[in-house]
Design a protein around this motif. Sequence first.
Motif, PDB file in Angstrom:
ATOM      1  N   ALA A  23       9.244  -2.854 -10.908  1.00  0.00           N
ATOM      2  CA  ALA A  23       9.493  -2.676  -9.473  1.00  0.00           C
ATOM      3  C   ALA A  23       9.177  -1.252  -9.051  1.00  0.00           C
ATOM      4  CB  ALA A  23      10.967  -2.996  -9.146  1.00  0.00           C
ATOM      5  N   PRO A  24       8.603  -1.071  -7.879  1.00  0.00           N
ATOM      6  CA  PRO A  24       8.343   0.280  -7.384  1.00  0.00           C
ATOM      7  C   PRO A  24       9.649   1.039  -7.205  1.00  0.00           C
ATOM      8  CG  PRO A  24       7.139  -1.345  -6.112  1.00  0.00           C
ATOM      9  CD  PRO A  24       8.086  -2.097  -6.981  1.00  0.00           C
ATOM     10  N   ARG A  25       9.666   2.274  -7.614  1.00  0.00           N
ATOM     11  CA  ARG A  25      10.869   3.091  -7.494  1.00  0.00           C
ATOM     12  C   ARG A  25      11.082   3.477  -6.040  1.00  0.00           C
ATOM     13  NH1 ARG A  25      10.953   7.977 -11.489  1.00  0.00           N
ATOM     14  NH2 ARG A  25      13.036   8.077 -10.586  1.00  0.00           N
ATOM     15  N   ASP A  26      12.339   3.489  -5.609  1.00  0.00           N
ATOM     16  CA  ASP A  26      12.692   3.837  -4.226  1.00  0.00           C
ATOM     17  C   ASP A  26      13.355   5.200  -4.217  1.00  0.00           C
ATOM     18  OD1 ASP A  26      13.094   3.700  -1.541  1.00  0.00           O
ATOM     19  OD2 ASP A  26      14.946   2.535  -1.705  1.00  0.00           O
ATOM     20  N   LEU A 127       9.034  -2.682  -2.367  1.00  0.00           N
ATOM     21  CA  LEU A 127       8.326  -3.834  -2.933  1.00  0.00           C
ATOM     22  C   LEU A 127       6.961  -3.486  -3.514  1.00  0.00           C
ATOM     23  CD1 LEU A 127       9.015  -6.596  -0.241  1.00  0.00           C
ATOM     24  CD2 LEU A 127      10.272  -6.155  -2.351  1.00  0.00           C
ATOM     25  N   PHE A 128       6.208  -2.602  -2.827  1.00  0.00           N
ATOM     26  CA  PHE A 128       4.804  -2.415  -3.185  1.00  0.00           C
ATOM     27  C   PHE A 128       4.408  -0.968  -3.452  1.00  0.00           C
ATOM     28  CE2 PHE A 128       4.819  -6.130  -0.202  1.00  0.00           C
ATOM     29  CZ  PHE A 128       4.620  -7.102  -1.173  1.00  0.00           C
ATOM     30  N   GLY A 129       5.300  -0.011  -3.220  1.00  0.00           N
ATOM     31  CA  GLY A 129       4.966   1.369  -3.488  1.00  0.00           C
ATOM     32  C   GLY A 129       4.674   2.178  -2.237  1.00  0.00           C
ATOM     33  N   LEU A 288      -2.643  -9.914  -5.956  1.00  0.00           N
ATOM     34  CA  LEU A 288      -2.461  -9.356  -7.295  1.00  0.00           C
ATOM     35  C   LEU A 288      -1.127  -8.624  -7.462  1.00  0.00           C
ATOM     36  CD1 LEU A 288      -6.022  -7.917  -8.019  1.00  0.00           C
ATOM     37  CD2 LEU A 288      -4.972  -9.965  -8.999  1.00  0.00           C
ATOM     38  N   GLU A 289      -0.374  -8.473  -6.361  1.00  0.00           N
ATOM     39  CA  GLU A 289       0.907  -7.786  -6.454  1.00  0.00           C
ATOM     40  C   GLU A 289       1.943  -8.661  -7.166  1.00  0.00           C
ATOM     41  OE1 GLU A 289       1.571  -4.732  -5.639  1.00  0.00           O
ATOM     42  OE2 GLU A 289      -0.389  -4.274  -4.768  1.00  0.00           O
ATOM     43  N   ARG A 290       3.089  -8.079  -7.397  1.00  0.00           N
ATOM     44  CA  ARG A 290       4.149  -8.775  -8.133  1.00  0.00           C
ATOM     45  C   ARG A 290       4.526 -10.081  -7.437  1.00  0.00           C
ATOM     46  NH1 ARG A 290      10.151  -6.449  -9.379  1.00  0.00           N
ATOM     47  NH2 ARG A 290      10.639  -7.784 -11.166  1.00  0.00           N
ATOM     48  N   ARG A 291       4.609 -11.153  -8.197  1.00  0.00           N
ATOM     49  CA  ARG A 291       4.784 -12.492  -7.637  1.00  0.00           C
ATOM     50  C   ARG A 291       6.042 -12.606  -6.781  1.00  0.00           C
ATOM     51  NH1 ARG A 291       6.514 -17.280 -11.560  1.00  0.00           N
ATOM     52  NH2 ARG A 291       8.338 -15.922 -11.497  1.00  0.00           N
TER      53      ARG A 291
END
Length: 502
Positions: A23-26, A127-129, A288-291
């Motif tokens: 997971a992208p870090r927040d 979610l995506f960076g 292509l991102e995390r399902r």
Amino acid sequence: MRTPQQAQAQAQAQAQAQDRREAPRDDGTMSTALWIWPMLATLAVCLLGVNGTQLGTDELVTWEVSQRSPQQILAMMHNVDAVHGTYYFLIHGWTAVFGDSQVALRMPTVLAMGATAALVTLIGRRLFGQRAALCAGLLFALIPAVSRFAQEARSYALVMLLATAATYLLLRALDKPGKWAPWVAYALCVMALGLLHLIALTIVLCHVTAVVLRTRHERRGLWYFFIAVLAAAVCVLPVVMVGRSQASRQLFWLPKPSPWGLVEIWPQLFASGLCTGAVVALSALAWLERRENILLCASVAVLPPLVLWAASHGDTSYFRYQYALFTVPAWVLLAGAGLAGATRSWLRTAVVLAVIALLVLPDQRRMRGSFEHDVPHAADYAGAARSIEKYYRPGDAVVYQRGAPWMLDQGVRYYLRPDVDPHEVFLAATAAENNELFPTYCPRPAECLAGESRIWVVVPGNSSDVLRALPAHQALALRAKYTAYGTETLSGLTVGLLVRKP
């Protein structure tokens, strides 16, 4: 030697660690620096021309109801518009502090769109960076529908804000699914969303996807989710009951949607065919991102319009694109992820955003047209008010041709100066006195005429004989005692002046 329970616990811990790594870090500091730019960009775009478009029919209802007392608003909700009652109370309090100018009426929705842009950016980073988050936030600012409904004094922008906030709070709760405090915040947000617009609660169906996928290692989170949703539903239930009884009256004019409606709704959501094509194309690049993240955004983007379409084949149709506007942030999240993945550099990203801005520029200008909020009637209420003000004399009276969807009386009254106040000769009881949206009239118009020397008549359409557009019994009473002095044709309506016969 490990027991089966120890092995299972270790496997769950490893899976959770893997989820955290994927997971992208927040980062809180980075998020603060990130969300402010899309928010400022959205506010700047939405404030541009905020005072240029005349109030539309729905906005005039907002203004008229907001001028009533809280007791009158509550009494009206028993008869009509209970589903918008929360919004009316909010605007009643807002106008009591900031006034009822066009800018003041629209400022809550402008601020709501700015806050939504910030939340879109925060969700996108989670979610995506970082790059995808900034792309999504800036794309949100460019969408013509965002400007359009930021500048409309109705609840749709606030609904979009709360729906996006609910998704953000859900993701925070899923970070620590065993803690109850984040779920309380989520439940309160869902409750507020339902009180503001019941149809927006379809987003909860989309949230199920995220909850099931993300709580596979921590079942307590699943139970907390259902308890939060149940608590919110109980609080919203009274509005559901009243709103259901009023639905057929308020939405009778909406036809049952055809299959083609599922195609037409997407350009309407974005208020631009070109913008729709660009957003959908960029969203397709995000596969292509995390399902789990893709499924959450895709379900919020697509599922509510499908549910509305299916539900609209019963006794009442609910298929109106405004009711699905809260799905737009999910679309831009997908598009932002696709754009960030495809461009791979800030320069290319900036070029694509600039191209999209140029593509939607004609639609952005159209959103700020003088009568954009009153299509297809394009009634020039401000022009009618100026016509009356120019020749007004103390003691003048007025007759408005009323009837849905026209709000000629409210439109002209809003734009008239405070010192210009012609009384309505055929008015028996105001809408506020009736606890309704429309007033009642004298059953015998001839008996309501009190010897007024001059009467203004405002009717829809363009006609040299304004009396022809009035109900027959009112026109007959006026023709017997008055003669036409002159008329002025404006966009969408005609203003006439009658003088008493000698």
